[in-house]
Design a protein around this motif. Sequence first.
Motif, PDB file in Angstrom:
ATOM      1  N   UNK A  44       0.838  -1.202   0.000  1.00  0.00           N
ATOM      2  CA  UNK A  44       0.000   0.000   0.000  1.00  0.00           C
ATOM      3  C   UNK A  44       0.870   1.249   0.000  1.00  0.00           C
ATOM      4  N   UNK A  45       0.547   2.187  -0.907  1.00  0.00           N
ATOM      5  CA  UNK A  45       1.281   3.442  -0.989  1.00  0.00           C
ATOM      6  C   UNK A  45       2.536   3.386  -1.826  1.00  0.00           C
ATOM      7  N   UNK A  46       2.893   2.214  -2.329  1.00  0.00           N
ATOM      8  CA  UNK A  46       4.124   2.086  -3.112  1.00  0.00           C
ATOM      9  C   UNK A  46       3.918   2.630  -4.524  1.00  0.00           C
ATOM     10  N   UNK A  47       5.034   2.919  -5.188  1.00  0.00           N
ATOM     11  CA  UNK A  47       4.981   3.412  -6.555  1.00  0.00           C
ATOM     12  C   UNK A  47       4.331   2.384  -7.471  1.00  0.00           C
ATOM     13  N   UNK A  48       4.673   1.103  -7.255  1.00  0.00           N
ATOM     14  CA  UNK A  48       4.081   0.051  -8.096  1.00  0.00           C
ATOM     15  C   UNK A  48       2.566   0.000  -7.941  1.00  0.00           C
ATOM     16  N   UNK A  49       2.064   0.173  -6.701  1.00  0.00           N
ATOM     17  CA  UNK A  49       0.614   0.160  -6.495  1.00  0.00           C
ATOM     18  C   UNK A  49      -0.050   1.309  -7.238  1.00  0.00           C
ATOM     19  N   UNK A  50       0.540   2.485  -7.153  1.00  0.00           N
ATOM     20  CA  UNK A  50      -0.050   3.649  -7.836  1.00  0.00           C
ATOM     21  C   UNK A  50      -0.057   3.438  -9.349  1.00  0.00           C
ATOM     22  N   UNK A  51       1.020   2.846  -9.886  1.00  0.00           N
ATOM     23  CA  UNK A  51       1.083   2.604 -11.331  1.00  0.00           C
ATOM     24  C   UNK A  51       0.016   1.610 -11.773  1.00  0.00           C
ATOM     25  N   UNK A  52      -0.175   0.554 -10.979  1.00  0.00           N
ATOM     26  CA  UNK A  52      -1.184  -0.442 -11.322  1.00  0.00           C
ATOM     27  C   UNK A  52      -2.581   0.165 -11.263  1.00  0.00           C
ATOM     28  N   UNK A  53      -2.884   0.923 -10.208  1.00  0.00           N
ATOM     29  CA  UNK A  53      -4.203   1.539 -10.075  1.00  0.00           C
ATOM     30  C   UNK A  53      -4.479   2.518 -11.213  1.00  0.00           C
ATOM     31  N   UNK A  54      -3.471   3.263 -11.624  1.00  0.00           N
ATOM     32  CA  UNK A  54      -3.665   4.210 -12.718  1.00  0.00           C
ATOM     33  C   UNK A  54      -3.908   3.463 -14.031  1.00  0.00           C
ATOM     34  N   UNK A  55      -3.210   2.352 -14.227  1.00  0.00           N
ATOM     35  CA  UNK A  55      -3.423   1.552 -15.432  1.00  0.00           C
ATOM     36  C   UNK A  55      -4.830   0.963 -15.444  1.00  0.00           C
ATOM     37  N   UNK A  56      -5.294   0.499 -14.282  1.00  0.00           N
ATOM     38  CA  UNK A  56      -6.654  -0.048 -14.188  1.00  0.00           C
ATOM     39  C   UNK A  56      -7.681   1.040 -14.453  1.00  0.00           C
ATOM     40  N   UNK A  57      -7.437   2.247 -13.922  1.00  0.00           N
ATOM     41  CA  UNK A  57      -8.375   3.353 -14.153  1.00  0.00           C
ATOM     42  C   UNK A  57      -8.484   3.669 -15.647  1.00  0.00           C
ATOM     43  N   UNK A  58      -7.350   3.727 -16.340  1.00  0.00           N
ATOM     44  CA  UNK A  58      -7.375   4.031 -17.771  1.00  0.00           C
ATOM     45  C   UNK A  58      -8.074   2.921 -18.551  1.00  0.00           C
ATOM     46  N   UNK A  59      -7.822   1.674 -18.149  1.00  0.00           N
ATOM     47  CA  UNK A  59      -8.457   0.552 -18.832  1.00  0.00           C
ATOM     48  C   UNK A  59      -9.973   0.576 -18.622  1.00  0.00           C
ATOM     49  N   UNK A  60     -10.399   0.940 -17.406  1.00  0.00           N
ATOM     50  CA  UNK A  60     -11.833   1.026 -17.122  1.00  0.00           C
ATOM     51  C   UNK A  60     -12.483   2.130 -17.939  1.00  0.00           C
TER      52      UNK A  60
END
Length: 691
Positions: free
Chosen positions: A439-455
Amino acid sequence: MGQGLGIKSCDFQVAKNNEEHHTWAISSQRLIVRRGQSFTITLHFQSPVQPFLPALKKVALVAQTGLQPSKASGTQATFPVSALGDPKRWRAEVEESDASFWTVSVTAPVGAVIGHYLLLLQISGQSQHLLGQFTLLFNPWNREDAVFLRNEAQRREYLLDQNGLIFLGTADCIQEEPWDFGQFESDVMDLSLDLLGVDKQVEEWSQPAHVARVLGALLHTLKKKKVLPTPQTQDTQERALLNKRRGSAPILRQWLTGQGRPVYEGQAWVLAAVACTVLRSLGIPARVVTTFSSAQDTGGGLLVDEYYNEEGLQVGEGQRGRIWIFQTSTECWMTRPDLCQGFDGWQILHPKSLSADGVLGACDLVPVRAVKEGALELMPAVSDLFASVNASCVVWKCCEDGKLELTNFNTKYAGNNISTKVVGSDRCEDITQNYKYPAGSLQEREVLERVRKESLRYKKHSSIYPPSCELDDPLYLFLEVPSFLPLGEDAQLSVTLNNPGDQEKVVQLVTGAQAVYYNGVLATDLWRKKLSFRISANQVKKITTSLSFSSFEKNLPENSCLRLTSVATHSASSLSCFAQEDIAIGRPGLAVEMPEVAKQHRPLRASVRIHNSLGSPMKDCEVSIFGKGLIHRERRYRLSPVWPGETLHTWFQFTPAQLGQHRLTVEMDCDMFQNLTGHKSVTVVVPELSA
């Protein structure tokens, strides 16, 4: 055959072969082998073979499976008995021979179809002679097999160990449930293949991914049907048996025969355990995983709504799914040549309702790695599983006039802890890192942003973050409760309010308790308390309350947990402060004590101890003890009542029969509760010889 040559008998060398193929625990009478690994058979001839040597140069074996075996479908193979056999196909060669017998080594290719086989002998292309039957399974010990596991300890845990643990409870109080997977019970492998037999694409049974999807779909369908309804006229003993949940084999039998009772509705998590059993029985490494908490039925959305009334009690259900306190799933290990690179390893069985795609379309097999990386483009089910461990909860207050108001809530997130049993140990292992980045890591933020764009690309869900609640005149609320409440004891809870503003506030505080099932469904309202008071500027006020167990003892359903909520509304704002905590209900501890090492065929003594911390006597007490390799059949004992404050201490003696590590499980039922279990493992060794 062969102008007079006859087969007197065929010895499948079951004991030797099954030992080498790690199937001896399934049967000592039937040949059960794994693909990609040789097994030996001995052909005994009716007369000396020398006169028939020209014909024997053209001898072949035929292996076939399924109702309509054929070479084209890979369900029939004819292969010569020759040292020149193709290592990528069925092959056989003579290892030892004399005038009256041949010892032949037979090997199925690593890509062979699994199932029940007939083995036939064919000479010079003439009529065939049935030698016998055998069963072929997947092979995690073979490097070329799709289910290969490198680590021997993992192979023993995920293939050979029948003594499992299922983890239940809450993220703050994980509780273990002993479980007998029973994959080596005499009929479980046959039942698993019978279940698989519903699928008519037998040629696809060479692919573990196909087999896993079919089995996951069929088991899910059986659970939905619940087999036969339970008669309303059943007696007390029958009702008690409904709640038994000791292992997979009895459930699998009743599902497939249609002659048993339905699986207890409040224990849907048994589906994951039964699926694990079926996969292991066919040679696919599998394990049960528990997620605390888990967002379900979100449609891939990362926001879940919960609704509470003005008194802090949960009401209704949102349109965006539900947060489960815990959710179990089955993982299985295999390579995925059908997917792009990087998605081998643990795969999640993700059953769903039967669709137009038929049985296979009713279960997805999702790589754990795809969930961690948010690879939504891989398959539709990834978005559901990603949401299950990454969603957050938005809490709304339902006002008396029908309006909905957002609360100032310290957000509840899914996927706080994902756990499974430690390899070779009765402990819990946190594998959350397999499913999500820290939680809070750079990798988590990158994954969440990728999921948001895909959605957004598919116009499914525009928001993945809960709405913020910025206040000009805030009030902060904190709820402190124990993570574990022993049955019969009172709970101490405290509510802390912090007024950082420069104005006094008039606060209405409501604290309530409800019983909630593990799937997030409300069971019943139990208790509530209202307070009204003033809190000065820059003041921190702590209110401590005792929640008496006696106030809700009779209304607390079995297998539920306690959900405590607190809602504070103050005069300067219409935005309510909200806090929530779930408490696991702990029943009395059942302690089992016995030596860690015991001797085969020598008496072994185990003691059981239970303390009654309840305010009432425990009556109608019955203890059951069972354990494969330790006790031939289950034993039951009636015990005298255990009065409040007293400790029951009793002991049992039995004689272990099988070598190796085994588990003794003790189960206690009484008028206060059912299925109270304790367990202890023991290693049975060969006794020393007398001097």
